[in-house]
Design a protein around this motif. Structure first.
Motif, mmCIF file in Angstrom:
data_model
loop_
_atom_site.group_PDB
_atom_site.id
_atom_site.type_symbol
_atom_site.label_atom_id
_atom_site.label_comp_id
_atom_site.label_asym_id
_atom_site.label_seq_id
_atom_site.Cartn_x
_atom_site.Cartn_y
_atom_site.Cartn_z
ATOM 1 N N ALA A 1 0.824 -1.215 0.000
ATOM 2 C CA ALA A 1 0.000 0.000 0.000
ATOM 3 C C ALA A 1 0.856 1.262 0.000
ATOM 4 C CB ALA A 1 -0.924 0.003 1.222
ATOM 5 N N ALA B 1 2.682 1.793 -3.178
ATOM 6 C CA ALA B 1 1.772 2.331 -4.201
ATOM 7 C C ALA B 1 1.632 3.841 -4.034
ATOM 8 C CB ALA B 1 0.401 1.662 -4.089
ATOM 9 N N LEU C 1 -2.778 -7.953 -2.850
ATOM 10 C CA LEU C 1 -2.932 -7.941 -4.313
ATOM 11 C C LEU C 1 -3.619 -6.665 -4.809
ATOM 12 C CD1 LEU C 1 -4.047 -11.640 -4.916
ATOM 13 C CD2 LEU C 1 -1.951 -10.591 -5.812
ATOM 14 N N ILE C 2 -4.546 -6.138 -4.023
ATOM 15 C CA ILE C 2 -5.337 -4.991 -4.470
ATOM 16 C C ILE C 2 -4.465 -3.790 -4.850
ATOM 17 C CG2 ILE C 2 -5.724 -4.068 -2.112
ATOM 18 C CD1 ILE C 2 -8.370 -4.170 -4.914
ATOM 19 N N TYR C 3 -3.288 -3.679 -4.246
ATOM 20 C CA TYR C 3 -2.422 -2.520 -4.524
ATOM 21 C C TYR C 3 -1.544 -2.735 -5.760
ATOM 22 C CZ TYR C 3 -3.982 -1.571 0.195
ATOM 23 O OH TYR C 3 -4.764 -1.381 1.306
#
Lengths: 432, 432
Positions: free
Chosen positions: B153, B156, B179-181
């Motif tokens: 995070a 990112a 994974l979302i980042y």
């Protein structure tokens, strides 16, 4: 048990409830609808006394929570329920701003609000404090998920009995994130609007304090703190433009009310603030009314992954519509696909993982920029109201998988090479 | 790329790295192990200058994040990576205190830390700021989950390339929450200690900045802010007793270092602080050494639901052991069953939903009170370091189910009656 009126102390600045439609006035009890015209009731304050007795420095000397704004909130308790709610970060979003072509973009991040990671902790802290003052011992709510999390958690902290109502098809994280606090949970086989109607009946028959029904006038005031905090965190200035999600429309109208109150008592210099709202295409009654130039909101049947904002019959829809129009804002809607893309865009540029409501807001922000509605020079604040860990289902098929390797350098090297090849293929320009 | 040394500016108060074992000194580069004795390196500061130039009011005038303590952190940047990390609530836990028989219990709640809901956001904010100063463009980590969330995070947000390493059997929420980042995620088929060994090899061969390997001396200093904030939030006083989870042991030793530094520079009056540590029975090498009176920590193979603290070969284990002993603290371990009960106890009494590490800490707190190790009069601070939404698997079979009803009053009434009967049966005293 039934609610009883607790008289306000000298410290309180709120005076009465007033009907937003016909102006009838009421004692500040557990009522939310005008007896004469069925209009919604709103809390009124002694703004003259507030202007004299509250200052920037008196606020700054207060606690690091929403209770630094206690004079602007409808409670009489010297010790409100304070679990550290509010004062969430206002983050300068430089990478997202560059991606979108904006110059001054800020994220107000209630995805890390205390205790349950959504803006609902603000409204519930106020509602349960007022519920205690009015003598309720059982509190309740009709919820799309976040409100149930918050009501159950803060009731646990305050030692109040709790029974919450949710639609039966909610995301797993929102159900588990309610059950963990030990309340009674009623999963209703129907959509939020049906849950809400059932709860109105229960409120009339059981004498419970429903935070968003009979306590709604107090509850909704908690959202004003999202306006106050942004003003304070911008160094006691109003933003030029805000973008917030629209469910019932209450949050949106209360942020605006917060700005106006701070102007009226002289805490911030007046200037126009454009207020824009975001809905999901699958539940966009307010956006449809806006697009069609209507001044009424026609109910719809929700069908979207953005369940936390899927209210087909929004109680404050017309007020939200009115504010968007008179501030020169806009209301737009995003598809489920665009919502997922919005979640990923915010995560990849700013490291903030929001739920579907936040994805909706980011997607609509992007649309408004692309349409030229938001000027790149405007100081724009986007409200992120909930956390992505609660709606994992929405993104789990769109974020890829880890590369599984053995605990050996050679295995890692092979996987790294593979991932770089894939990335290169991803980025390869199409040959024509 | 390789790391290059950036010279410290006048604003920085850290001076060099020093081996904790042999005392050898080093320039503040990307190194973590002594060349002579293989001991760990630690950051040193000019405490005399800090004592002269930093005051309570200069700290209070700083940002609402860990960076209000910037002079005590090993960075030179005028603009460190600040995503609002830190200054999480310190909650007076009155209902939990009553339940346990304590009088002055506080929860330091990093389950709502920004941006990824664990204390790791503190150490990563420091490590990535330092990584950028040292010229790294790719950052990495060996993680049990929370660290991967945080590194991905914040990388990112800062626009750094990122590759993280996790054990392949992690909880779903922690994998998705990385994974979302959009980083590269390597899922290693092995336990954390195997992941860690692989990462040491990669650090040596790829020139990446591993926050908890070659950047470890800087990284670990971020945990001191959990000591600083508690002192400030208690009104510039030390607590009498703290309870914190033990994984590598680093967090525990750095909270203690934070307390001592504030005493040494005159920011807080000195008094003894008892430091107690919590482990899971299924991975309790430090607790075992404590119980057996050993001054070495024998590695174990982890087998517990508390995956975020399942480090079988803890790098700072002996230092944690030493601090617990010399401060008259204790180290104890909780079974997986007790950990789940600890999560539920904290949720039901305080409305705080923590992950397994927090459940471990609450369970051990309870044990230490019952054993008479913690005195009811002591001002006790418990560190909750992560959020329960990331480890939903751990509790989902122990929290019951919602009552499913139709959207009709009669259906609700029947369900309510049923739930009250069940509750009464639950509470029925056993007849003998």
């Amino acid at each position: 048990m039934t609610a009883t009126l607790t008289s306000t102390t000298e410290a309180a600045y709120f005076t009465h409830l007033k009907c937003k439609e016909c102006g009838a006035e009421y004692e500040p009890q557990a009522i939310h609808v005008c007896e004469y015209c069925f209009g919604p009731l709103e809390v009124k304050y002694d703004l003259n006394r507030l202007a004299t007795e509250v200052s920037r420095s008196s606020i700054e000397a207060g606690p690091q929570s929403i209770w630094r704004y206690r004079p602007f909130l409808p409670v009489t308790s010297a010790n409100p329920i304070d679990v550290g709610t509010g004062m969430t970060p206002l983050v300068k979003a430089q990478r997202l701003a560059r991606r979108l072509g904006l110059k001054h973009l800020y994220i107000k991040n209630d995805a890390v609000n205390m205790p349950t990671l959504s803006f609902k902790d603000r409204v519930v802290s106020v509602a349960l404090t007022r519920a205690r003052e009015l003598g309720f011992t059982t509190v309740s709510c009709a919820s799309t998920g976040n409100l149930a999390n918050s009501t159950a958690a803060i009731a646990a902290h305050a030692g109040l009995d709790c029974c919450v109502f949710i639609p039966a098809d909610l995301e797993a994280g929102k159900v588990l994130g309610t059950l963990i606090y030990g309340p009674t949970v009623m999963a209703v086989e129907g959509n939020y609007d049906q849950v809400n109607r059932l709860c109105s009946e229960v409120a009339n028959t059981h004498g419970w304090g429903f935070v968003n029904i009979n306590l709604r006038p107090y509850y909704s005031e908690g959202s004003k703190t999202l306006g106050y905090e942004v003003v304070e965190q911008l160094g006691w200035q109003l933003p030029d433009h805000i973008v917030a999600p629209l469910a019932s429309g209450s949050l949106f109208t209360k942020i605006y009310k917060g700005f106006r109150e701070f102007v009226e008592v002289g805490l911030v210099a007046d200037k126009p603030v454009r207020c824009s709202g975001a809905q999901a295409v699958g539940c966009s009654p307010i956006a449809q009314a806006y697009a069609e130039g209507r001044d009424f909101v026609a109910p719809v049947k929700p069908n979207t992954i953005a369940k936390s904002i899927a209210i087909g019959n929004p109680a404050d829809g017309v007020y939200a519509l009115d504010i968007a129009r008179k501030t020169n804002g806009a209301i737009a809607a995003a598809t489920d696909e665009e919502i997922v893309a919005g979640i990923k865009l915010l995560a990849e540029t700013e490291g903030i993982f929001t739920e579907t409501a936040g994805g909706t807001t980011i997607a609509v922000l992007k649309k408004l920029v692309e349409a030229g509605t938001i000027d790149p020079e405007e100081v724009t604040v986007v409200y992120i109201t909930g956390n992505g860990l609660k709606t994992q289902e929405a993104v789990q098929n769109d974020i890829g998988q880890p590369l599984t390797i053995e605990p050996k350098l050679a295995s890692f090297e092979r996987a790294l090479e593979r991932s770089r090849t894939l990335e290169r293929l991803d980025w390869q320009p199409v040959l024509v």
